[in-house]
Design an enzyme around this catalytic site. Structure first.
Site, PDB file in Angstrom:
ATOM      1  N   PRO A  61      46.824  -2.019  29.808  1.00  0.00           N
ATOM      2  CA  PRO A  61      46.494  -2.933  28.711  1.00  0.00           C
ATOM      3  C   PRO A  61      44.991  -3.040  28.448  1.00  0.00           C
ATOM      4  O   PRO A  61      44.201  -3.050  29.383  1.00  0.00           O
ATOM      5  CB  PRO A  61      47.003  -4.276  29.237  1.00  0.00           C
ATOM      6  CG  PRO A  61      46.826  -4.174  30.718  1.00  0.00           C
ATOM      7  CD  PRO A  61      47.084  -2.746  31.076  1.00  0.00           C
TER       8      PRO A  61
ATOM      9  N   CYS B  78      26.696  -4.997   2.144  1.00  0.00           N
ATOM     10  CA  CYS B  78      26.768  -4.666   0.719  1.00  0.00           C
ATOM     11  C   CYS B  78      28.002  -3.849   0.367  1.00  0.00           C
ATOM     12  O   CYS B  78      27.903  -2.694  -0.066  1.00  0.00           O
ATOM     13  CB  CYS B  78      25.505  -3.924   0.303  1.00  0.00           C
ATOM     14  SG  CYS B  78      24.121  -5.046   0.288  1.00  0.00           S
TER      15      CYS B  78
HETATM   16  N1  LLP Z   1      45.765   3.522  26.731  1.00  0.00           N
HETATM   17  C1  LLP Z   1      45.443   4.413  25.791  1.00  0.00           C
HETATM   18  C2  LLP Z   1      45.588   5.828  26.067  1.00  0.00           C
HETATM   19  C3  LLP Z   1      44.968   3.970  24.547  1.00  0.00           C
HETATM   20  O1  LLP Z   1      44.657   4.859  23.613  1.00  0.00           O
HETATM   21  C4  LLP Z   1      44.833   2.585  24.312  1.00  0.00           C
HETATM   22  C5  LLP Z   1      44.326   2.099  23.023  1.00  0.00           C
HETATM   23  C6  LLP Z   1      45.172   1.692  25.338  1.00  0.00           C
HETATM   24  C7  LLP Z   1      45.647   2.195  26.535  1.00  0.00           C
HETATM   25  C8  LLP Z   1      45.057   0.203  25.198  1.00  0.00           C
HETATM   26  O2  LLP Z   1      45.808  -0.302  24.159  1.00  0.00           O
HETATM   27  P1  LLP Z   1      45.946  -1.903  23.971  1.00  0.00           P
HETATM   28  O3  LLP Z   1      46.594  -2.432  25.192  1.00  0.00           O
HETATM   29  O4  LLP Z   1      44.553  -2.465  23.809  1.00  0.00           O
HETATM   30  O5  LLP Z   1      46.761  -2.057  22.757  1.00  0.00           O
HETATM   31  N2  LLP Z   1      40.989  -0.609  17.579  1.00  0.00           N
HETATM   32  C9  LLP Z   1      42.382  -0.985  17.457  1.00  0.00           C
HETATM   33  C10 LLP Z   1      43.169  -0.661  18.685  1.00  0.00           C
HETATM   34  C11 LLP Z   1      43.078   0.795  19.069  1.00  0.00           C
HETATM   35  C12 LLP Z   1      43.757   1.100  20.355  1.00  0.00           C
HETATM   36  C13 LLP Z   1      43.428   2.481  20.815  1.00  0.00           C
HETATM   37  N3  LLP Z   1      44.028   2.848  22.049  1.00  0.00           N
HETATM   38  C14 LLP Z   1      42.456  -2.462  17.100  1.00  0.00           C
HETATM   39  O6  LLP Z   1      41.403  -3.089  16.953  1.00  0.00           O
HETATM   40  O7  LLP Z   1      43.541  -3.008  16.923  1.00  0.00           O
END
Ligand code: LLP
Length: 431
Positions: free
Chosen positions: A280, A351
């Site tokens: 996570p 902007c």
């Molecule tokens: N593991 C891998 C291989 C990943 O690519 C990611 C996130 C995670 C774990 C963790 O995912 P999480 O638990 O945070 O959902 N910028 C986007 C989220 C992009 C996530 C990319 N990969 C946002 O602001 O919603």
């Protein structure tokens, strides 16, 4: 005296012994504020998902790499991932040892791969060609393979990372080819991982994908299966962003019961003795962070009412990038009476007309001088900020367990904008 809209943070005593107004006065605006207690609680929520002795939380550092937060996460006993030399460096700086770091690679050069191999960290590769590259660089080495289970999930199509419409992972039908490359380079097949996407709010899809990964691992020849070291089910655990509408949180208990049962039953049946990981990012880091900003202008354009702030998409890009919703608090001391709600958009100082951090929200009237709090900004907030329009990245402050505020990263300065420039040797600068 109460603030205009602050019941959520009041209840949590999010700002400790400080008011948001005092924090902005002391550290400037905009400002990222993190609460240590909440960060620790979120780590513990997920560490307690299972009592299986080999289960751990592999924090996905991309969500927030502030070194002080990483150190707290390390103290809580989590391990960590990295997906770039920069993340690997930050993980090491925070005190994670090489066996506490998992490098989840994606389309990387041989130099980058070699850098991680030399750091002694276990790496997961994402394609047959990267597995070949790993074999050439480190014959006889330990490597994991990321699979694409064909089940995707996520809050926006840009963050769904499994299924056919994404670049990620090796499809299960390629397993024979994986095994051929593993044998060719005498590699040790150390584990399997996946990540189905970011922000699921119900446990079923994650559990289904976890069961799929286990059944895939079970198809491996016994001599490989018995030497596997890691099975990593990925991240994506969602948080309720609609705080003021009382959005229900993810049902962690159902997830915990389901995952624990899957892991223990499978390990008992197959004799697997390796580790199980969840990965996570958002769940750990989002709710401990609030972005504070200041209202400098209010105006009506036709029927639209705008509150103009210093909260541009340079500081928090998620609303502009994914249409993401972050709930809003408004801090201004006033008698405790409910003012009428009105539709307002909170915009930044960049902007571009897409520079809207909160679109057409029904909120109490925002005034000039009001401090705005964007909730749940701890994940994918500061890490995705930019110096666009040559605006300086904000400072970051930590509210410690006693409620005291500490500056943990200074605001960027104008000198930072000039850092890194070189004078061209061909005299171009003077032409
Ligand atoms: N593991 C891998 C291989 C990943 O690519 C990611 C996130 C995670 C774990 C963790 O995912 P999480 O638990 O945070 O959902 N910028 C986007 C989220 C992009 C996530 C990319 N990969 C946002 O602001 O919603």
């Amino acid at each position: 005296m109460a603030n205009v809209r602050s019941t959520y943070t009041d209840k949590l005593q999010f700002f400790g012994n400080n008011t948001p107004q005092e924090l902005v006065q002391r550290f400037g605006s905009p400002l990222y504020v993190y609460n240590e207690n909440i960060l620790r609680t979120r780590c513990r929520d997920l560490k307690n998902l299972s009592t299986h002795p080999k289960y751990n939380v592999n924090y996905s550092a991309k969500a927030n790499t502030n070194i002080h937060l990483l150190r707290i996460i390390h103290q809580e006993g989590c391990v960590i991932d990295a997906m770039s030399p920069g993340e690997l460096y930050m993980d090491q700086q925070a005190g994670f040892t090489s066996d506490e770091i998992l490098y989840i690679s994606n389309n990387i050069s041989s130099e980058e791969m070699m850098n991680a191999i030399q750091a002694g960290v276990l790496m997961s590769v994402d394609s047959l060609s990267q597995l070949e590259q790993y074999g050439r660089l480190n014959p006889g080495g330990r490597v994991m393979v990321r699979f694409n289970p064909g089940i995707g999930a996520g809050h926006h199509k840009k963050v769904i990372t499994a299924g056919k419409e994404t670049k990620f992972g090796v499809t299960p039908d390629n397993m024979p080819e994986v095994l051929r490359i593993i044998a060719q380079y005498r590699l040790h097949f150390a584990g399997l991982n996946q990540h189905i996407g970011s922000l699921f709010m119900t446990p079923e899809g994650y559990l289904e994908a976890a069961a799929f990964l286990l059944s895939l691992a079970e198809t491996l020849p016994a001599e490989i299966l018995h030497k596997l070291e890691v099975i990593d089910f990925g991240g994506g655990f969602g948080i309720p962003y609609h705080k003021y509408e009382g959005e229900a949180p993810l049902d962690i208990e159902t997830l915990a019961t389901g995952l624990h049962a899957l892991m223990t039953e499978w390990a008992d049946r197959t004799g697997y003795t390796g580790r199980f990981l969840t990965e996570p990012g958002r769940y750990i880091a989002a709710e401990c962070g609030i972005l504070l900003g200041t209202t400098h202008c209010v105006k009506n354009n036709g029927d639209n009412r705008y509150a103009g702030t210093d909260l541009g998409f340079n500081v928090l890009v998620r609303p502009a990038m994914y249409d993401s919703f972050h709930d809003v608090e408004i801090y201004r001391e006033q008698p405790a009476t409910d003012g009428p709600l009105m539709e307002q958009s909170i915009v930044g100082n960049i902007c571009e007309s897409g520079d809207i951090i909160a679109k057409k929200r029904l909120l109490p009237e925002i005034h000039e001088g009001d401090i705005i709090g964007m909730l749940d900004a701890g994940a994918y907030g500061y890490v995705m900020s930019s110096p666009y329009n040559q605006r300086l990245r904000p400072a970051e402050v930590l509210i410690d367990a006693q409620g005291n505020a500490h500056l943990i990263r200074r605001r960027e300065s104008l000198a930072d904008l000039m850092a890194g420039y070189e004078t061209p040797g061909n005299g171009a600068a003077s032409r």
